[in-house]
Design a protein around this motif. Structure first.
Motif, PDB file in Angstrom:
ATOM      1  N   GLU A 143       6.785  -5.259   9.857  1.00 38.48           N
ATOM      2  CA  GLU A 143       5.705  -4.313   9.576  1.00 38.48           C
ATOM      3  C   GLU A 143       4.331  -4.838   9.985  1.00 38.48           C
ATOM      4  O   GLU A 143       3.432  -4.058  10.268  1.00 38.48           O
ATOM      5  CB  GLU A 143       5.685  -3.933   8.084  1.00 38.48           C
ATOM      6  CG  GLU A 143       6.994  -3.340   7.566  1.00 38.48           C
ATOM      7  CD  GLU A 143       7.407  -2.054   8.296  1.00 38.48           C
ATOM      8  OE1 GLU A 143       6.522  -1.223   8.578  1.00 38.48           O
ATOM      9  OE2 GLU A 143       8.617  -1.903   8.599  1.00 38.48           O
ATOM     10  N   LYS A 144       4.160  -6.171   9.977  1.00 36.14           N
ATOM     11  CA  LYS A 144       2.836  -6.736  10.300  1.00 36.14           C
ATOM     12  C   LYS A 144       2.857  -7.566  11.576  1.00 36.14           C
ATOM     13  O   LYS A 144       1.837  -8.116  11.969  1.00 36.14           O
ATOM     14  CB  LYS A 144       2.330  -7.625   9.147  1.00 36.14           C
ATOM     15  CG  LYS A 144       2.131  -6.944   7.811  1.00 36.14           C
ATOM     16  CD  LYS A 144       1.069  -5.860   7.811  1.00 36.14           C
ATOM     17  CE  LYS A 144      -0.300  -6.384   8.171  1.00 36.14           C
ATOM     18  NZ  LYS A 144      -1.278  -5.253   8.298  1.00 36.14           N
ATOM     19  N   GLY A 145       4.017  -7.752  12.151  1.00 36.42           N
ATOM     20  CA  GLY A 145       4.113  -8.473  13.426  1.00 36.42           C
ATOM     21  C   GLY A 145       4.108  -9.984  13.302  1.00 36.42           C
ATOM     22  O   GLY A 145       4.091 -10.678  14.317  1.00 36.42           O
ATOM     23  N   GLY A 146       4.077 -10.529  12.089  1.00 35.72           N
ATOM     24  CA  GLY A 146       4.090 -11.989  11.919  1.00 35.72           C
ATOM     25  C   GLY A 146       3.324 -12.375  10.676  1.00 35.72           C
ATOM     26  O   GLY A 146       2.935 -11.503   9.886  1.00 35.72           O
ATOM     27  N   PHE A 147       3.097 -13.671  10.507  1.00 36.52           N
ATOM     28  CA  PHE A 147       2.504 -14.163   9.257  1.00 36.52           C
ATOM     29  C   PHE A 147       1.107 -14.747   9.440  1.00 36.52           C
ATOM     30  O   PHE A 147       0.341 -14.831   8.486  1.00 36.52           O
ATOM     31  CB  PHE A 147       3.396 -15.259   8.660  1.00 36.52           C
ATOM     32  CG  PHE A 147       4.829 -14.831   8.477  1.00 36.52           C
ATOM     33  CD1 PHE A 147       5.180 -13.954   7.469  1.00 36.52           C
ATOM     34  CD2 PHE A 147       5.813 -15.287   9.337  1.00 36.52           C
ATOM     35  CE1 PHE A 147       6.494 -13.547   7.307  1.00 36.52           C
ATOM     36  CE2 PHE A 147       7.132 -14.889   9.180  1.00 36.52           C
ATOM     37  CZ  PHE A 147       7.475 -14.015   8.161  1.00 36.52           C
ATOM     38  N   VAL A 214     -10.400  -6.899  -5.177  1.00 40.72           N
ATOM     39  CA  VAL A 214      -9.908  -7.641  -4.000  1.00 40.72           C
ATOM     40  C   VAL A 214      -9.141  -6.751  -3.022  1.00 40.72           C
ATOM     41  O   VAL A 214      -8.816  -7.177  -1.905  1.00 40.72           O
ATOM     42  CB  VAL A 214      -9.014  -8.840  -4.425  1.00 40.72           C
ATOM     43  CG1 VAL A 214      -9.833  -9.869  -5.182  1.00 40.72           C
ATOM     44  CG2 VAL A 214      -7.808  -8.395  -5.251  1.00 40.72           C
ATOM     45  N   MET A 215      -8.890  -5.514  -3.424  1.00 38.27           N
ATOM     46  CA  MET A 215      -8.063  -4.616  -2.607  1.00 38.27           C
ATOM     47  C   MET A 215      -8.478  -4.569  -1.128  1.00 38.27           C
ATOM     48  O   MET A 215      -7.613  -4.667  -0.242  1.00 38.27           O
ATOM     49  CB  MET A 215      -8.094  -3.207  -3.227  1.00 38.27           C
ATOM     50  CG  MET A 215      -7.124  -2.238  -2.617  1.00 38.27           C
ATOM     51  SD  MET A 215      -5.425  -2.619  -3.048  1.00 38.27           S
ATOM     52  CE  MET A 215      -5.223  -1.700  -4.541  1.00 38.27           C
ATOM     53  N   PRO A 216      -9.787  -4.452  -0.806  1.00 31.53           N
ATOM     54  CA  PRO A 216     -10.163  -4.308   0.605  1.00 31.53           C
ATOM     55  C   PRO A 216      -9.820  -5.521   1.472  1.00 31.53           C
ATOM     56  O   PRO A 216      -9.747  -5.410   2.695  1.00 31.53           O
ATOM     57  CB  PRO A 216     -11.688  -4.107   0.552  1.00 31.53           C
ATOM     58  CG  PRO A 216     -11.996  -3.710  -0.852  1.00 31.53           C
ATOM     59  CD  PRO A 216     -10.961  -4.349  -1.708  1.00 31.53           C
ATOM     60  N   GLU A 217      -9.608  -6.693   0.838  1.00 32.10           N
ATOM     61  CA  GLU A 217      -9.343  -7.914   1.623  1.00 32.10           C
ATOM     62  C   GLU A 217      -7.892  -8.035   2.061  1.00 32.10           C
ATOM     63  O   GLU A 217      -7.571  -8.823   2.944  1.00 32.10           O
ATOM     64  CB  GLU A 217      -9.596  -9.173   0.758  1.00 32.10           C
ATOM     65  CG  GLU A 217     -10.940  -9.278   0.142  1.00 32.10           C
ATOM     66  CD  GLU A 217     -10.971 -10.392  -0.920  1.00 32.10           C
ATOM     67  OE1 GLU A 217     -10.159 -11.344  -0.833  1.00 32.10           O
ATOM     68  OE2 GLU A 217     -11.800 -10.284  -1.836  1.00 32.10           O
ATOM     69  N   LEU A 218      -6.998  -7.291   1.418  1.00 29.00           N
ATOM     70  CA  LEU A 218      -5.574  -7.616   1.532  1.00 29.00           C
ATOM     71  C   LEU A 218      -4.892  -7.012   2.758  1.00 29.00           C
ATOM     72  O   LEU A 218      -5.138  -5.867   3.129  1.00 29.00           O
ATOM     73  CB  LEU A 218      -4.829  -7.139   0.275  1.00 29.00           C
ATOM     74  CG  LEU A 218      -5.397  -7.603  -1.075  1.00 29.00           C
ATOM     75  CD1 LEU A 218      -4.575  -7.012  -2.219  1.00 29.00           C
ATOM     76  CD2 LEU A 218      -5.419  -9.125  -1.154  1.00 29.00           C
ATOM     77  N   ASP A 219      -3.992  -7.813   3.368  1.00 31.51           N
ATOM     78  CA  ASP A 219      -3.107  -7.306   4.421  1.00 31.51           C
ATOM     79  C   ASP A 219      -1.749  -6.938   3.833  1.00 31.51           C
ATOM     80  O   ASP A 219      -1.045  -6.086   4.356  1.00 31.51           O
ATOM     81  CB  ASP A 219      -2.901  -8.369   5.505  1.00 31.51           C
ATOM     82  CG  ASP A 219      -4.214  -8.758   6.153  1.00 31.51           C
ATOM     83  OD1 ASP A 219      -4.881  -7.853   6.698  1.00 31.51           O
ATOM     84  OD2 ASP A 219      -4.594  -9.943   6.084  1.00 31.51           O
ATOM     85  N   VAL A 220      -1.393  -7.651   2.774  1.00 29.66           N
ATOM     86  CA  VAL A 220      -0.131  -7.386   2.076  1.00 29.66           C
ATOM     87  C   VAL A 220      -0.453  -7.359   0.585  1.00 29.66           C
ATOM     88  O   VAL A 220      -1.153  -8.244   0.088  1.00 29.66           O
ATOM     89  CB  VAL A 220       0.901  -8.526   2.340  1.00 29.66           C
ATOM     90  CG1 VAL A 220       2.156  -8.340   1.490  1.00 29.66           C
ATOM     91  CG2 VAL A 220       1.258  -8.623   3.815  1.00 29.66           C
ATOM     92  N   ILE A 259       0.197  -3.375   3.790  1.00 32.70           N
ATOM     93  CA  ILE A 259       1.504  -2.889   3.316  1.00 32.70           C
ATOM     94  C   ILE A 259       1.660  -3.184   1.831  1.00 32.70           C
ATOM     95  O   ILE A 259       1.182  -4.205   1.332  1.00 32.70           O
ATOM     96  CB  ILE A 259       2.699  -3.470   4.129  1.00 32.70           C
ATOM     97  CG1 ILE A 259       2.737  -4.995   4.087  1.00 32.70           C
ATOM     98  CG2 ILE A 259       2.675  -2.963   5.569  1.00 32.70           C
ATOM     99  CD1 ILE A 259       4.033  -5.576   4.705  1.00 32.70           C
ATOM    100  N   VAL A 260       2.288  -2.251   1.131  1.00 37.91           N
ATOM    101  CA  VAL A 260       2.576  -2.435  -0.299  1.00 37.91           C
ATOM    102  C   VAL A 260       4.042  -2.813  -0.419  1.00 37.91           C
ATOM    103  O   VAL A 260       4.923  -2.091   0.052  1.00 37.91           O
ATOM    104  CB  VAL A 260       2.329  -1.144  -1.102  1.00 37.91           C
ATOM    105  CG1 VAL A 260       2.617  -1.394  -2.588  1.00 37.91           C
ATOM    106  CG2 VAL A 260       0.914  -0.629  -0.904  1.00 37.91           C
ATOM    107  N   MET A 261       4.285  -3.966  -1.036  1.00 39.51           N
ATOM    108  CA  MET A 261       5.657  -4.433  -1.230  1.00 39.51           C
ATOM    109  C   MET A 261       5.953  -4.558  -2.721  1.00 39.51           C
ATOM    110  O   MET A 261       5.037  -4.634  -3.554  1.00 39.51           O
ATOM    111  CB  MET A 261       5.855  -5.801  -0.545  1.00 39.51           C
ATOM    112  CG  MET A 261       5.630  -5.751   0.956  1.00 39.51           C
ATOM    113  SD  MET A 261       5.695  -7.369   1.747  1.00 39.51           S
ATOM    114  CE  MET A 261       7.404  -7.823   1.532  1.00 39.51           C
ATOM    115  N   HIS A 262       7.218  -4.560  -3.066  1.00 38.04           N
ATOM    116  CA  HIS A 262       7.666  -4.763  -4.451  1.00 38.04           C
ATOM    117  C   HIS A 262       9.145  -5.120  -4.347  1.00 38.04           C
ATOM    118  O   HIS A 262       9.884  -4.432  -3.642  1.00 38.04           O
ATOM    119  CB  HIS A 262       7.474  -3.462  -5.257  1.00 38.04           C
ATOM    120  CG  HIS A 262       7.630  -3.635  -6.755  1.00 38.04           C
ATOM    121  ND1 HIS A 262       8.743  -4.213  -7.324  1.00 38.04           N
ATOM    122  CD2 HIS A 262       6.820  -3.294  -7.780  1.00 38.04           C
ATOM    123  CE1 HIS A 262       8.592  -4.222  -8.657  1.00 38.04           C
ATOM    124  NE2 HIS A 262       7.435  -3.681  -8.961  1.00 38.04           N
TER     125      HIS A 262
END
Ligand code: NCD
Length: 309
Positions: A143-147, A214-220, A259-262
């Protein structure tokens, strides 16, 4: 004979190759559908599970193999007082590979010591959950193409959430990852993870109780439920369980490609209204988990991928 008890039992190269195999299985499922013919998996689950057990079972069936096992301690001889070591030694006589979940931290280590076939830790207490991490790493890659360069927010029960501990252990091996640890004070990451893994690897991290700031900073954004079954008294659980509830309006300030994961199961941490947001990836995670378990079992059984072509 090799077991996987901790995500660090796999090298980064091996993880890359498992992700590649999972991608190939998605492209060409037919090439894999008979690779485990004649092989048996035992799922020994001393603790409740839906996804992990059923995805191991589906994974083995999709490879053409068979599955035996139990889904609760009460229906096994552990109810009569049998030790984990004896149960596993016995089951080793019946199968080629074992996936085991246990409420006690370290039980899979005992199991691996007694087994004569590979043991995969399917979750031990509040400790580790390496195959969930494989699902998570596959999801992030696809989903993000890498880490590299990601800012990863971990939110909820960071103290007892074993999926969080395993995922952090895996991600610290990649470059430029930054963690934002979001939890109530009582559920902060344990010292052995914060100091023993994050700080030891020189990883950047911040801790906060406030998800929105912190929401605006996050990629995951990796959400977790409060682990009611681990050392909680009911009053604390009730007080803490709804600390974070992700709703569509809270996602307004998030990056468009976050992306939102759980790891699931969710209780109340993500409103079902978020499910239709394209950023919601938790059901994709479930699917990737099955493919990663297929890839892992092939590796541990020493079966060459794609050999049935
Ligand atoms: C997780 C677990 O068992 O640790 N579930 C899973 O395997 N996907 C997360 C949880 O139970 O909260």
């Amino acid at each position: 004979m090799r077991s996987v008890l901790n995500i660090t039992d796999l090298t980064s190269d091996e993880i890359d190759s498992l992700i590649e195999t999972a991608g190939d299985i998605i492209e060409r499922p037919e090439a894999y559908s008979r690779l485990c013919q004649g092989k048996k998996l035992a799922t020994l689950f001393f603790e409740p599970s839906t996804r992990t057990r059923l995805s191991f079972e589906a994974a083995m069936y999709e490879l053409g193999g068979h599955v035996i096992g139990f889904s609760e301690a009460q229906s096994s001889s552990s109810a009569k007082g049998e030790s984990v070591a004896d149960t596993v030694r016995t089951v080793s006589c019946y199968v080629d590979i074992i996936a085991m979940r246990h409420p006690k931290e370290g039980a899979p280590l005992v199991a691996a010591g007694a087994a004569t076939v590979p043991v995969i830790n399917a979750g031990d207490g509040g400790h580790n959950h390496p195959t969930q991490t494989l699902a998570d790493l596959c999801t992030i890659t696809r989903e993000k193409g890498g880490f590299d360069g990601l800012t990863v927010g971990m939110c909820g029960d960071l103290q007892f959430g074993r999926t969080v501990h395993s995922l952090i252990s895996a991600l610290v091996r990649y470059k430029n990852i930054r963690f934002v640890l979001i939890s109530p004070d009582e559920l902060r990451l344990p010292d052995y993870v914060r100091e023993g893994i994050l700080e030891k690897n020189g990883c950047r991290y911040t801790e906060t109780g406030d998800l929105l700031s912190v929401m605006p900073e996050l990629d995951v954004l990796y959400m977790t439920r409060v682990q009611r079954e681990r050392n909680f008294n009911e009053a604390d659980y009730i007080r803490l369980k709804d600390s974070y509830i992700l709703t569509p309006d809270k996602l307004e300030t998030a990056k468009k490609d976050m992306i939102v994961m759980h790891p699931l199961p969710r209780v109340n941490e993500i409103s079902v209204k978020v499910d239709d947001d394209p950023r919601a990836c938790y059901f994709k995670q479930v699917l990737y988990g099955k493919y990663m378990r297929m890839a892992l079992m092939l590796m541990l059984l020493g079966i060459k991928q794609g050999a049935a072509e």
